[in-house]
Structures are given as C-alpha cells and as structure tokens.
Design a protein around this motif. Structure first.
Motif, PDB file in Angstrom:
ATOM      1  N   UNK A  33       0.836  -1.201   0.000  1.00  0.00           N
ATOM      2  CA  UNK A  33       0.000   0.000   0.000  1.00  0.00           C
ATOM      3  C   UNK A  33       0.871   1.251   0.000  1.00  0.00           C
ATOM      4  N   UNK A  34       1.978   1.198   0.739  1.00  0.00           N
ATOM      5  CA  UNK A  34       2.906   2.337   0.719  1.00  0.00           C
ATOM      6  C   UNK A  34       3.444   2.545  -0.695  1.00  0.00           C
ATOM      7  N   UNK A  49      -3.351   0.057 -14.893  1.00  0.00           N
ATOM      8  CA  UNK A  49      -2.361  -0.681 -15.668  1.00  0.00           C
ATOM      9  C   UNK A  49      -0.951  -0.178 -15.413  1.00  0.00           C
ATOM     10  N   UNK A  50      -0.790   1.128 -15.447  1.00  0.00           N
ATOM     11  CA  UNK A  50       0.528   1.730 -15.186  1.00  0.00           C
ATOM     12  C   UNK A  50       0.950   1.463 -13.744  1.00  0.00           C
ATOM     13  N   UNK A  51       0.022   1.554 -12.820  1.00  0.00           N
ATOM     14  CA  UNK A  51       0.321   1.318 -11.409  1.00  0.00           C
ATOM     15  C   UNK A  51       0.809  -0.109 -11.187  1.00  0.00           C
ATOM     16  N   UNK A  52       0.175  -1.072 -11.840  1.00  0.00           N
ATOM     17  CA  UNK A  52       0.580  -2.480 -11.706  1.00  0.00           C
ATOM     18  C   UNK A  52       2.027  -2.672 -12.149  1.00  0.00           C
ATOM     19  N   UNK A  53       2.427  -1.990 -13.222  1.00  0.00           N
ATOM     20  CA  UNK A  53       3.810  -2.079 -13.701  1.00  0.00           C
ATOM     21  C   UNK A  53       4.788  -1.532 -12.666  1.00  0.00           C
ATOM     22  N   UNK A  54       4.450  -0.418 -12.065  1.00  0.00           N
ATOM     23  CA  UNK A  54       5.357   0.266 -11.151  1.00  0.00           C
ATOM     24  C   UNK A  54       5.496  -0.471  -9.817  1.00  0.00           C
ATOM     25  N   UNK A  55       4.375  -0.905  -9.255  1.00  0.00           N
ATOM     26  CA  UNK A  55       4.415  -1.491  -7.905  1.00  0.00           C
ATOM     27  C   UNK A  55       4.628  -3.006  -7.927  1.00  0.00           C
ATOM     28  N   UNK A  56       4.755  -3.576  -9.112  1.00  0.00           N
ATOM     29  CA  UNK A  56       5.102  -4.992  -9.263  1.00  0.00           C
ATOM     30  C   UNK A  56       4.088  -5.925  -8.613  1.00  0.00           C
ATOM     31  N   UNK A  57       2.811  -5.638  -8.836  1.00  0.00           N
ATOM     32  CA  UNK A  57       1.738  -6.491  -8.330  1.00  0.00           C
ATOM     33  C   UNK A  57       0.888  -6.971  -9.495  1.00  0.00           C
ATOM     34  N   UNK A  58       0.393  -8.191  -9.377  1.00  0.00           N
ATOM     35  CA  UNK A  58      -0.527  -8.722 -10.377  1.00  0.00           C
ATOM     36  C   UNK A  58      -1.813  -7.901 -10.349  1.00  0.00           C
ATOM     37  N   UNK A  59      -2.413  -7.637 -11.500  1.00  0.00           N
ATOM     38  CA  UNK A  59      -3.622  -6.806 -11.535  1.00  0.00           C
ATOM     39  C   UNK A  59      -4.728  -7.219 -10.557  1.00  0.00           C
ATOM     40  N   UNK A  60      -5.064  -8.510 -10.396  1.00  0.00           N
ATOM     41  CA  UNK A  60      -6.119  -8.844  -9.431  1.00  0.00           C
ATOM     42  C   UNK A  60      -5.747  -8.469  -7.990  1.00  0.00           C
ATOM     43  N   UNK A  61      -4.493  -8.696  -7.626  1.00  0.00           N
ATOM     44  CA  UNK A  61      -4.028  -8.333  -6.284  1.00  0.00           C
ATOM     45  C   UNK A  61      -4.061  -6.822  -6.104  1.00  0.00           C
ATOM     46  N   UNK A  62      -3.597  -6.100  -7.116  1.00  0.00           N
ATOM     47  CA  UNK A  62      -3.602  -4.646  -7.060  1.00  0.00           C
ATOM     48  C   UNK A  62      -5.022  -4.111  -6.931  1.00  0.00           C
ATOM     49  N   UNK A  63      -5.944  -4.669  -7.703  1.00  0.00           N
ATOM     50  CA  UNK A  63      -7.335  -4.208  -7.652  1.00  0.00           C
ATOM     51  C   UNK A  63      -7.915  -4.372  -6.253  1.00  0.00           C
ATOM     52  N   UNK A  64      -7.685  -5.515  -5.627  1.00  0.00           N
ATOM     53  CA  UNK A  64      -8.194  -5.735  -4.261  1.00  0.00           C
ATOM     54  C   UNK A  64      -7.603  -4.743  -3.282  1.00  0.00           C
ATOM     55  N   UNK A  65      -6.317  -4.500  -3.394  1.00  0.00           N
ATOM     56  CA  UNK A  65      -5.663  -3.574  -2.478  1.00  0.00           C
ATOM     57  C   UNK A  65      -6.137  -2.143  -2.705  1.00  0.00           C
ATOM     58  N   UNK A  67      -9.023  -1.264  -4.011  1.00  0.00           N
ATOM     59  CA  UNK A  67     -10.416  -1.212  -3.531  1.00  0.00           C
ATOM     60  C   UNK A  67     -10.452  -0.968  -2.024  1.00  0.00           C
ATOM     61  N   UNK A  68      -9.567  -1.656  -1.295  1.00  0.00           N
ATOM     62  CA  UNK A  68      -9.501  -1.480   0.156  1.00  0.00           C
ATOM     63  C   UNK A  68      -9.046  -0.058   0.505  1.00  0.00           C
ATOM     64  N   UNK A  69      -8.086   0.464  -0.250  1.00  0.00           N
ATOM     65  CA  UNK A  69      -7.589   1.817   0.001  1.00  0.00           C
ATOM     66  C   UNK A  69      -8.658   2.864  -0.318  1.00  0.00           C
ATOM     67  N   UNK A  70      -9.464   2.609  -1.326  1.00  0.00           N
ATOM     68  CA  UNK A  70     -10.589   3.501  -1.644  1.00  0.00           C
ATOM     69  C   UNK A  70     -11.606   3.457  -0.499  1.00  0.00           C
ATOM     70  N   UNK A  71     -11.941   2.258  -0.046  1.00  0.00           N
ATOM     71  CA  UNK A  71     -12.895   2.107   1.060  1.00  0.00           C
ATOM     72  C   UNK A  71     -12.386   2.774   2.335  1.00  0.00           C
TER      73      UNK A  71
END
Length: 134
Positions: A33-34, A49-65, A67-71
């Motif tokens: 998250x940091x 898409x760009x965020x997934x490249x930078x933070x080195x997370x798979x798109x499904x994992x990134x989406x869940x994280x 979503x949690x940060x938005x919530x």
C-alpha cells in the motif's frame, strides 16, 4: 544455497520487507500500500495498468488492495477528463497525510540500510539492482 545470487537477493528482500512491514503495521499500512501511495504521488492521473507495472503487483491483487484503500478513504478514482473510458487514481487528503507519516518510517529504514552497507556500497548495489531489473 547462499552461493547463488538469486538466493542472496531473495533473502535480502525478505529481511528488508519484513523490517519495513513491522514498522508500517502501527500505521495500519502494508508495504504494498505504501508503494501504491508513492507511485500515485509520483505520477498524476495514473491508471491501474501503469500502477501495476510500477508497484510490481498482479492486476487482481492490485485491484483488491486499491479497492480497500478507496474504502479506507486513502485513494480516489477519477474518470479521465480526456477519455471517459479511463479511470485515474489520486490520493485523497487523508491518503496524503498517511503517505507523509509512512514516508518517515521508510526514510528511517533507508538511512539504517545506508548505515549498514555504507554509501558507496549502497550506490553500487542500487545500480546493480537497477541493471538486473532492466
């Protein structure tokens, strides 16, 4: 196994990640998250898409994280003004405050790492790691 560079890299990553994870736990923030907050801060109007490249997370994992940060009120999704098919991520005011607090822990860890390995070795290591990642 310690003779293999890949094993040494994995062990170093694990140690550094665990140390930072313990420090960020008090702020209720995962290391990933940091990284997301820093990436959003560095690039205005960043897409998933760009965020997934930078933070080195798979798109499904990134989406869940995300979503949690938005919530949690740390990140906001905004529809692009130039193309309504694109959604950009931005830090909320709360997200900016959280990023600033977390950044202090990260900078303290960075200083400790520099002290541990020395400035010259740290610079060489950084360059070597960037070469491997390229």
């Amino acid at each position: 196994m310690t003779g293999y560079l890949s094993c040494a890299l994995a062990a170093a990553h694990r140690t550094v990640h665990q140390e930072l994870s313990r420090k960020l736990k008090d702020e209720g923030v995962q290391v990933e998250a940091w990284r997301i907050m820093e990436a959003i801060d560095a690039e205005s109007a960043i897409t998933m898409g760009r965020l997934a490249e930078i933070v080195l997370l798979a798109p499904p994992t990134l989406t869940k994280l995300v979503d949690r940060m938005v919530a949690d009120g740390l990140v906001q999704r905004q529809i692009s003004q130039t193309d309504s098919r694109h959604v950009h991520l931005v830090l909320s005011a709360m997200g900016e405050r959280k990023r600033d607090r977390v950044r202090q822990f990260v900078q303290a860890q960075e200083a400790a790492l520099l002290e541990r390995v020395g400035a010259d070795n740290a610079r060489m290591l950084h360059n070597a790691l960037n070469s491997l990642a390229a």
